[in-house]
Write a protein that holds these residues in place. Structure first.
Motif, PDB file in Angstrom:
ATOM      1  N   ASP A  95      -4.006  21.243 -23.816  1.00  0.00           N
ATOM      2  CA  ASP A  95      -5.132  21.738 -24.249  1.00  0.00           C
ATOM      3  C   ASP A  95      -6.230  21.443 -23.432  1.00  0.00           C
ATOM      4  N   SER A  96      -7.284  21.276 -22.710  1.00  0.00           N
ATOM      5  CA  SER A  96      -7.602  21.640 -21.637  1.00  0.00           C
ATOM      6  C   SER A  96      -7.216  22.274 -20.589  1.00  0.00           C
ATOM      7  N   ASN A 173     -15.531  24.306 -22.584  1.00  0.00           N
ATOM      8  CA  ASN A 173     -14.139  23.506 -23.328  1.00  0.00           C
ATOM      9  C   ASN A 173     -14.545  22.819 -25.387  1.00  0.00           C
ATOM     10  N   ASN A 174     -15.945  22.573 -25.367  1.00  0.00           N
ATOM     11  CA  ASN A 174     -15.493  22.629 -26.776  1.00  0.00           C
ATOM     12  C   ASN A 174     -16.222  23.479 -28.399  1.00  0.00           C
ATOM     13  N   THR A 175     -16.574  24.559 -27.188  1.00  0.00           N
ATOM     14  CA  THR A 175     -16.735  25.526 -28.645  1.00  0.00           C
ATOM     15  C   THR A 175     -16.847  27.190 -27.462  1.00  0.00           C
ATOM     16  N   ASP A 206     -19.854  17.167 -20.127  1.00  0.00           N
ATOM     17  CA  ASP A 206     -18.573  18.325 -20.958  1.00  0.00           C
ATOM     18  C   ASP A 206     -17.623  19.144 -19.729  1.00  0.00           C
TER      19      ASP A 206
END
Length: 275
Positions: A95-96, A173-175, A206
């Motif tokens: 995923d990352s 990574n999260n947006t 983050d």
């Protein structure tokens, strides 16, 4: 001192000949494009050979550390394979670090690495004969390293991310908030992500990854973690300090990335711009 004068007087004709020869060679190289290009090519070959010889010694002294990194990477691959066999989605496991598109990876060894200047470069032991071309991305298993900018038959030069000319698309990574990755020339462990809008939800720790909005790096490659951040004078954009995953002072082996579809995409974009 008298002996030096006597030596110069005895050999004045030979010394004068060598000086005139050096001047003539210099003028020939400066004023003739062909000779100049041949000289530069030969100089690059000699320099690359010296770097390679020096790096062989350095590599031998750091074999234990390089082997440890390879073991860690092999362990990650084994875990992924194990999870595939257990019917767990590969996409979730990566995923990352997953990315879209068709890319080829080639391995290379770093034979010279600068990190203490404002504009730093690396030299790799792979060149045109190994299929390397300018604007190929360079990474390790830990994160991005830079972009190839020059090649000859056997060697290539890489613009390090620790370079004032380096400007790479990156995002949270999260947006999907993104900006440009640059370096302020200070700490080789910290780079900066600029032009990130203030609406982006930031938090120390983050992860920052490549944004995939260029034809060089695929989306999702790791870069580092947020160390701290500040708003600019207009209070509209963040400048984010990022602690790199890579230790840029100790790079031994790298992967060179080729975007297989690059030419087709560029041709399409040129056609679109002409319309």
């Amino acid at each position: 001192m008298q002996q030096i004068f006597n030596f110069l007087i005895r050999n004045k004709n030979s010394i004068l000949f060598l000086i005139l020869l050096a001047v003539s060679v210099f003028l020939t190289i400066q004023n003739h494009a062909f000779q100049k290009s041949r000289f530069i090519s030969s100089a690059n070959f000699v320099t690359g050979g010296i770097y390679s010889w020096s790096n062989n010694i350095n590599t031998y002294l750091h074999l234990d550390e390089y082997n440890e990194r390879l073991l860690e990477e092999n362990n990650k691959l084994r875990n992924i394979i194990s999870n595939i066999n257990d019917s767990i989605s590969v996409e979730k496991q990566l995923d990352s670090t997953s990315f879209e598109g068709d890319y080829l990876f080639r391995t290379a060894r770093v034979i010279n690495n600068n990190f203490a200047k404002t504009d730093n470069y690396l030299t790799l032991n792979r060149g045109e004969q190994s299929g390397i071309e300018p604007e190929y991305g360079v990474i390790t298993s830990q994160g991005i390293v830079g972009i190839v900018d020059r090649v000859n038959d056997n060697y290539s030069r890489v613009i390090s991310i620790l370079n004032s000319r380096s400007r790479i698309n990156a995002q949270l990574n999260n947006t999907n908030h993104f900006g440009s990755l640059v370096w302020d020339g200070k700490d080789p462990n910290l780079v900066q992500l600029i032009d990130v809008p203030r609406q982006a939800p930031l938090k120390k720790g983050d992860t920052i990854i490549t944004g995939g909005r260029s034809l060089i790096f695929p989306k999702g490659l790791p870069i580092g973690k947020i160390e701290d951040f500040t708003l600019d004078q207009t209070q509209s954009y963040y400048t984010i300090n990022i602690k790199l995953f890579n230790d840029m002072t100790n790079i031994g082996y790298v992967y060179i990335i080729e975007n297989v579809n690059r030419e087709a995409i560029e041709n399409l974009q040129e056609t679109t711009n002409e319309q």
